[in-house]
Scaffold this motif. Structure first.
Motif, PDB file in Angstrom:
ATOM      1  N   PRO A  44       0.823  -1.209   0.000  1.00  0.00           N
ATOM      2  CA  PRO A  44       0.000   0.000   0.000  1.00  0.00           C
ATOM      3  C   PRO A  44       0.857   1.258   0.000  1.00  0.00           C
ATOM      4  O   PRO A  44       1.984   1.236   0.480  1.00  0.00           O
ATOM      5  CB  PRO A  44      -0.767  -0.102   1.313  1.00  0.00           C
ATOM      6  N   THR A  45       0.277   2.331  -0.487  1.00  0.00           N
ATOM      7  CA  THR A  45       1.073   3.536  -0.676  1.00  0.00           C
ATOM      8  C   THR A  45       1.136   4.428   0.563  1.00  0.00           C
ATOM      9  O   THR A  45       1.245   5.620   0.465  1.00  0.00           O
ATOM     10  CB  THR A  45       0.491   4.360  -1.835  1.00  0.00           C
ATOM     11  N   GLN A 106       9.519  -5.064  13.203  1.00  0.00           N
ATOM     12  CA  GLN A 106       9.987  -5.431  11.871  1.00  0.00           C
ATOM     13  C   GLN A 106       9.018  -4.870  10.845  1.00  0.00           C
ATOM     14  O   GLN A 106       7.820  -4.691  11.148  1.00  0.00           O
ATOM     15  CB  GLN A 106      10.018  -6.951  11.716  1.00  0.00           C
ATOM     16  N   THR A 107       9.497  -4.660   9.634  1.00  0.00           N
ATOM     17  CA  THR A 107       8.596  -4.201   8.582  1.00  0.00           C
ATOM     18  C   THR A 107       7.571  -5.294   8.282  1.00  0.00           C
ATOM     19  O   THR A 107       7.931  -6.434   8.047  1.00  0.00           O
ATOM     20  CB  THR A 107       9.381  -3.871   7.302  1.00  0.00           C
ATOM     21  N   GLY A 108       6.310  -4.908   8.341  1.00  0.00           N
ATOM     22  CA  GLY A 108       5.238  -5.872   8.114  1.00  0.00           C
ATOM     23  C   GLY A 108       4.223  -5.815   9.238  1.00  0.00           C
ATOM     24  O   GLY A 108       4.404  -5.089  10.217  1.00  0.00           O
ATOM     25  N   PRO A 109       3.139  -6.580   9.092  1.00  0.00           N
ATOM     26  CA  PRO A 109       2.093  -6.572  10.116  1.00  0.00           C
ATOM     27  C   PRO A 109       2.353  -7.628  11.192  1.00  0.00           C
ATOM     28  O   PRO A 109       2.220  -8.816  10.941  1.00  0.00           O
ATOM     29  CB  PRO A 109       0.834  -6.907   9.310  1.00  0.00           C
ATOM     30  N   ASN A 171       0.971  -7.449   3.053  1.00  0.00           N
ATOM     31  CA  ASN A 171       2.231  -6.700   3.166  1.00  0.00           C
ATOM     32  C   ASN A 171       2.004  -5.201   3.358  1.00  0.00           C
ATOM     33  O   ASN A 171       1.068  -4.625   2.802  1.00  0.00           O
ATOM     34  CB  ASN A 171       3.068  -6.905   1.902  1.00  0.00           C
ATOM     35  N   VAL A 172       2.849  -4.594   4.137  1.00  0.00           N
ATOM     36  CA  VAL A 172       2.856  -3.140   4.312  1.00  0.00           C
ATOM     37  C   VAL A 172       4.296  -2.653   4.202  1.00  0.00           C
ATOM     38  O   VAL A 172       5.225  -3.451   4.285  1.00  0.00           O
ATOM     39  CB  VAL A 172       2.244  -2.722   5.670  1.00  0.00           C
ATOM     40  N   ASP A 173       4.457  -1.362   4.034  1.00  0.00           N
ATOM     41  CA  ASP A 173       5.807  -0.856   3.784  1.00  0.00           C
ATOM     42  C   ASP A 173       6.466  -0.249   5.025  1.00  0.00           C
ATOM     43  O   ASP A 173       7.431   0.498   4.918  1.00  0.00           O
ATOM     44  CB  ASP A 173       5.779   0.169   2.649  1.00  0.00           C
ATOM     45  N   ARG A 174       5.925  -0.573   6.195  1.00  0.00           N
ATOM     46  CA  ARG A 174       6.524  -0.068   7.430  1.00  0.00           C
ATOM     47  C   ARG A 174       6.173  -1.035   8.564  1.00  0.00           C
ATOM     48  O   ARG A 174       5.289  -1.877   8.415  1.00  0.00           O
ATOM     49  CB  ARG A 174       5.981   1.326   7.743  1.00  0.00           C
ATOM     50  N   PRO A 175       6.803  -0.908   9.710  1.00  0.00           N
ATOM     51  CA  PRO A 175       6.441  -1.791  10.825  1.00  0.00           C
ATOM     52  C   PRO A 175       5.069  -1.423  11.383  1.00  0.00           C
ATOM     53  O   PRO A 175       4.835  -0.276  11.748  1.00  0.00           O
ATOM     54  CB  PRO A 175       7.540  -1.512  11.866  1.00  0.00           C
TER      55      PRO A 175
ATOM     56  N   GLN B  72       4.994 -11.041   3.928  1.00  0.00           N
ATOM     57  CA  GLN B  72       5.653 -10.753   5.202  1.00  0.00           C
ATOM     58  C   GLN B  72       5.136 -11.666   6.304  1.00  0.00           C
ATOM     59  O   GLN B  72       5.825 -11.912   7.281  1.00  0.00           O
ATOM     60  CB  GLN B  72       5.421  -9.282   5.567  1.00  0.00           C
ATOM     61  N   VAL B  73       3.916 -12.142   6.143  1.00  0.00           N
ATOM     62  CA  VAL B  73       3.363 -13.122   7.085  1.00  0.00           C
ATOM     63  C   VAL B  73       3.563 -14.500   6.455  1.00  0.00           C
ATOM     64  O   VAL B  73       3.013 -14.784   5.398  1.00  0.00           O
ATOM     65  CB  VAL B  73       1.873 -12.848   7.352  1.00  0.00           C
TER      66      VAL B  73
END
Lengths: 213, 123
Positions: A44-45, A106-109, A171-175, B72-73
């Motif tokens: 996501p942006t 960590q980067t991600g959910p 996925n996300v672009d930050r922790p 990531q998961v």
């Protein structure tokens, strides 16, 4: 006769020129057709707010001052049916970190789950999760001694039948952090909804103090 | 003789020119046929996937598929989380059942006492 040979030479030169133009035109087409296949942003942006990701370290405790949560964390996996494991009912005072998700920071959910109620045991550790508001602080203490500090960005109550898998586990672009519990109307064997708290890592990780909200 | 050789040369040149002209004509069709068909096959799956993505679920698939970035998961669980145990049927059921039985027993006892007193008074 020499004019004829000149014409012939001119015609030959023209054809060579035309042939030479044909090639590059096709390559451009290739390039143009290759271009649409490559785009797609991986995540996501949302733009990161300068909070640097932390090193991987398994979380050992969670604190949410706004709703009085201070709990050790279990490690959770998957049930046989493919759904996410939840803390045992006896451990109603504890939340659990989903071990297949990134560790907090960590980067991600990173995903943490806890009960809202546990039958005869009364309230669960996330009983008041739906009271959290944007900006409330969450601190995850990690095994390496550091603390990952998060701020709530959104609280959502969703029907379990329409669980937003992509929003939670995508996925996300930050922790980021996801706290999940149940909510909504309660029937004899459970709740209709899930309450999901979305939070993002803040830049003051490892420095959150005991009394801070 | 000279004239003949010149004519021959000219004819050769024209022939070569014609052949050379024909070659690009083939070359034009041949390369354009080859790249254009992959271009069609490459382009069509992507737009058709997006066009076919009518509902939200397919749209999510469509946005997820091209990104080819590892998740990531590690393992994405199925469905919702069952993080709320409802009213414990055993515990509360026992309490509610026990309470009703006790109330019924107390009412029966009170009725017995009233009847007995009335009989005692009447006698």
């Amino acid at each position: 006769m020499s004019p004829l040979s000149r014409r012939a030479l001119a015609a030959a030169a023209l054809t060579v020129l035309l042939t030479g133009c044909g090639g590059p035109a096709d390559r451009t087409t290739d390039g143009a057709s290759a271009a649409p296949g490559t785009p797609s942003a991986p995540a996501p942006t949302r733009t990161a707010q300068a909070a640097r990701p932390l090193a991987r370290s398994v979380p050992v405790a969670l604190r949410i001052p706004a709703i009085g949560v201070d709990t050790p964390l279990l490690r959770l996996g998957l049930r046989a049916d493919g759904t996410v494991e939840v803390p045992p009912v006896e451990a109603h005072d504890r939340a659990g970190w989903y071990g297949h998700s990134p560790t907090p920071g960590q980067t991600g959910p990173s995903v943490i789950l806890g009960h809202v109620t546990v039958g005869e045991y009364g309230d669960g550790v996330f009983r008041h999760l739906d009271r959290l508001r944007r900006g409330d602080r969450i601190a995850a203490r990690l095994g390496n001694g550091t603390t990952a500090a998060f701020a709530v960005t959104e609280v959502r109550t969703v029907d379990k039948a329409d669980f937003p898998t992509e929003d939670v586990y995508g996925n996300v672009d930050r922790p980021e952090l996801r706290l999940i519990t149940c909510g909504g109307p309660r029937s004899g064997d459970g709740y209709r909804d899930n309450v999901i708290v979305f939070a993002a890592l803040t830049s003051d990780s490892t420095t959150i103090s005991a009394g801070e909200r | 003789m000279r004239l003949m050789s010149r004519t021959g040369l000219a004819a050769l040149a024209v022939g070569t020119a014609l052949l050379a002209g024909a070659a690009p004509a083939f070359a034009d069709t041949a390369p354009s046929a080859v790249p254009s068909s992959p271009a069609v096959t490459e382009a069509s799956p992507v737009p058709s996937a997006t066009e076919d993505a009518g509902d939200a679920g397919d749209a999510r698939e469509a946005t997820k598929a091209p990104s080819a970035v590892p998740s990531q998961v590690g393992v994405v669980p199925r469905g919702a989380a069952d993080t709320g145990v409802g009213e414990d049927s055993e515990g509360h059921g026992t309490l509610i059942g026990g309470g009703a039985a006790a109330a019924a027993f107390a009412a029966a006892g009170a009725g017995f006492l009233v009847v007995r007193r009335r009989r005692a008074n009447g006698a």
